[in-house]
Every structure is written in structure tokens, then in C-alpha cells.
Design an enzyme around this catalytic site. Sequence first.
Site, short mmCIF file in Angstrom:
data_model
loop_
_atom_site.label_atom_id
_atom_site.label_comp_id
_atom_site.label_asym_id
_atom_site.label_seq_id
_atom_site.Cartn_x
_atom_site.Cartn_y
_atom_site.Cartn_z
N HIS A 38 39.29 38.60 -22.13
CA HIS A 38 38.81 39.78 -21.41
C HIS A 38 40.01 40.68 -21.11
CE1 HIS A 38 34.55 38.76 -20.72
NE2 HIS A 38 34.98 37.50 -20.79
N ALA A 58 35.54 40.78 -26.26
CA ALA A 58 36.13 41.25 -25.00
C ALA A 58 37.66 41.36 -25.11
CB ALA A 58 35.73 40.36 -23.84
N ASP A 64 29.78 29.29 -24.79
CA ASP A 64 29.70 30.40 -23.83
C ASP A 64 28.25 30.55 -23.38
OD1 ASP A 64 30.50 32.49 -22.21
OD2 ASP A 64 30.67 33.96 -23.82
N GLY A 88 27.14 36.30 -22.77
CA GLY A 88 27.10 34.89 -23.12
C GLY A 88 26.17 34.65 -24.30
#
Length: 400
Positions: free
Chosen positions: A218, A243, A295, A330
Site C-alpha cells: 500500500h 496497491a 487476502d 480483498g
Amino acid sequence: MTPLSTRSDTEPGHAPELPGDAGPGTEMPLLLAAGTVILPDREYSPGWVEVSGALIVACGAGEPPRPADLSLPGGILAPGFIDAHNHGGGGVSFNDADTVAVAARITQTHLAHGTTTMMASLVTAPIDEMERLVRALAELVRGGLLAGIHLEGPWLSPAHRGAHDEDLLLLPDPDCVDRLMGAGGGAVRMVTIAPELEGGLAAVARIAEYGAVAAVGHTDADYDLTQAAIAAGATAGTHVFNAMRPLHHRAPGAALALLDDPTVFAELVADGVHLHPAVVRLITESPARPVFVTDAMAAAGAADGDYKLGALDVRVVDGQARLEDGTIAGSVLTLSHALQYAVLTAGVPLPLAIRAATQNPADLLAITDRGRIQPGLRADLVLLDADLHVHATLLEGTWV
């Protein structure tokens, strides 16, 4: 989970009782034979594994030394899957208030698909709430239900926040890091962090000092800063390419820095949504060590519909979990399906794919008693048919 046939022809739908239930603490031997047995550095075709109590006691190539208790001549015997990044399943998530009850439900949901070891991943929440969740989950880690806790937030880039509430993101100042790491009492085993944040590189080093995995993710970090994070102690990349700053031929960003380094473990979500199959293949063929993760959010093993991921609303349609603006939130993946997708769609060689779901995540998390078929290790095993469907799972020597 489709029951395994003990007949040599293994007809679909044929479901006799599984033999040799060797529960923990017992010494009942159980001999398993399969067309392929995946070991740490080789494959036996055919091969066999013997279990006694909760442990693997022997394995070998060719025909077993005595008639097998269970044989799958066209199948594959692999270690139990290990999921290092999982937010939920069965309709609930680890961020839910009733932590103990939801954790049991999530682990059972994924156990039905061959996942015998799981981390509990938390999305960004208010810091007080995250501390409460870490303390509650730490008890489940100490009790053995979970392998550890993964903090995916709150130290993430607002520019690449994905399904994290921007208003709850924080800078990784030392007090904040110490607060959450200390709440786990050693149970926090992985932390995703954007190293470009103020104090980010120092936080990477601090997380590593706690004995946890610092994972770059991220993030808007460029190639050089990601290399600096690796030098500071980062050893993983969180769902690489997702991300993160996009790959560009003059500005390769974090993804290439992570994949370039053989000391790095590269998470990937092989679900046909997060990554193109060619990119799945690229990651698994890179110098980095690939780690399949789900995830997964609450809808894994549950129906399409409306869910929560932390504070955010998620809608799941046709197996895709997204926020209202279309951002991926996710997945609904299980590791058994990740393995199928990687091998059958992306063309990843079976032994490499098996290791990405077993021994590589074990090594990432410094788990030494499982993740490999090897005498003396835990008897966590998965039997797969030729199409990579899970037929049966052995957890510490017990059929589940």
C-alpha cells in the site's frame, strides 16, 4: 470438500470412510500413497508418507513398504496450505467485534479447502480498536488456533490505500508502533507499511527488531526507496503490484525492487481479479520467493452480497469484492483455488505452486515445524486429485 476414495480408480462422488484416524497423541501409524508427493527439493512419482500420531515419521519414493491405508495413484500429496494474509471467510472477518467466535469460523472455512495454518490479518481501524483486536487475537495465537497477527494498516499510503479508510491512516511514529506491537506480546508476526511515510524507514527497522516481518505494501515508494526499506529490514511485499505505484520502464517502482531481490518474499493473489495470469507467472519466475495468499474477506466461502471490510461497505458480485467506487476490496479466494488458478490458468509449474502455498509462507513467518513433507514435522497434509481439487486434509495427524 469432496471425500477421498480409497479405491484405486477414485470415482467422482465415491465417498468411503477415511481410514486410520491418527489423532494427536496417538501412535496409530497411517501410510499414505500418491502418484506424486511434493517434498522440499524434489518430487516422488509415485511416493508415500507415513504418519504416527501428529507427526510425519517417514517418506519415500516408489511403492510403500506395506499396503497403504489410503492410495490415490493419480493424485498429489502436499503439505497443508499456509495463508499468511487472510481477513476472513464464512461471512465474518477478523475485524468483527466477537473475535473468538469469528476466528473459529474463519479457520474452519479455510480448513475445508486445505489451509491448515492461518494468519489473522486486520484492516485499518481506530487505533484503540486495533489494540483491542490485537490483544484478543494474541490469545488465539498463544492457544494455537492462529499462527500470528498481520497488521495491514494503519501505516499505509493514502494514495494507495485500497479498501482502507483514509481518515484512519496514521504515520508510523515510534509510540504508535510500540503500542500495537506491544499489545500482541510477540503475536504480531507481520506488518504492512508504506516506507515513504514520515518515519517509515525507522519503523521498518523497529518492526524487524520486534521479530516481525516488515512488508512493503500500500505504497507509493519508488525503486530506490524500496531498496532502502529492504536494507532497513523489510523482507516481504504485500500483494505485489496491487496497491503500489504502477510499473514504468523509467520508474519501475516498488514492485520491481521487491521482485529483483532473492531475500524478499513476494505475496500474490492468484484469483484472476488481482493479477493477469502472465503477471502471476512473472512473479513466480522472479528472483523473489513467491507466496500465495488469499487476502480473503468475509465473503470467502459465503454467498455474494453486501459485507463490511473494517468500516467500509463491500459488495461481492460474481465472486469479486469491490467498494462502491470499484476498488478491489480483498478477495473471496481460498488457497486451493489459488493453486488451481496458478497451475491450470497461469501455467505455473505444479511443484513451484505447491511450495508457494506451503514452505515459502512457512519460511516467511519463520514457522519451522510444518510446511514441508519431512520426517519429524507436523502431519499437516493435503491430498489433491489430478485437477487439484482438495479431497482430504490431515491436521496434526487427524482427518478434517
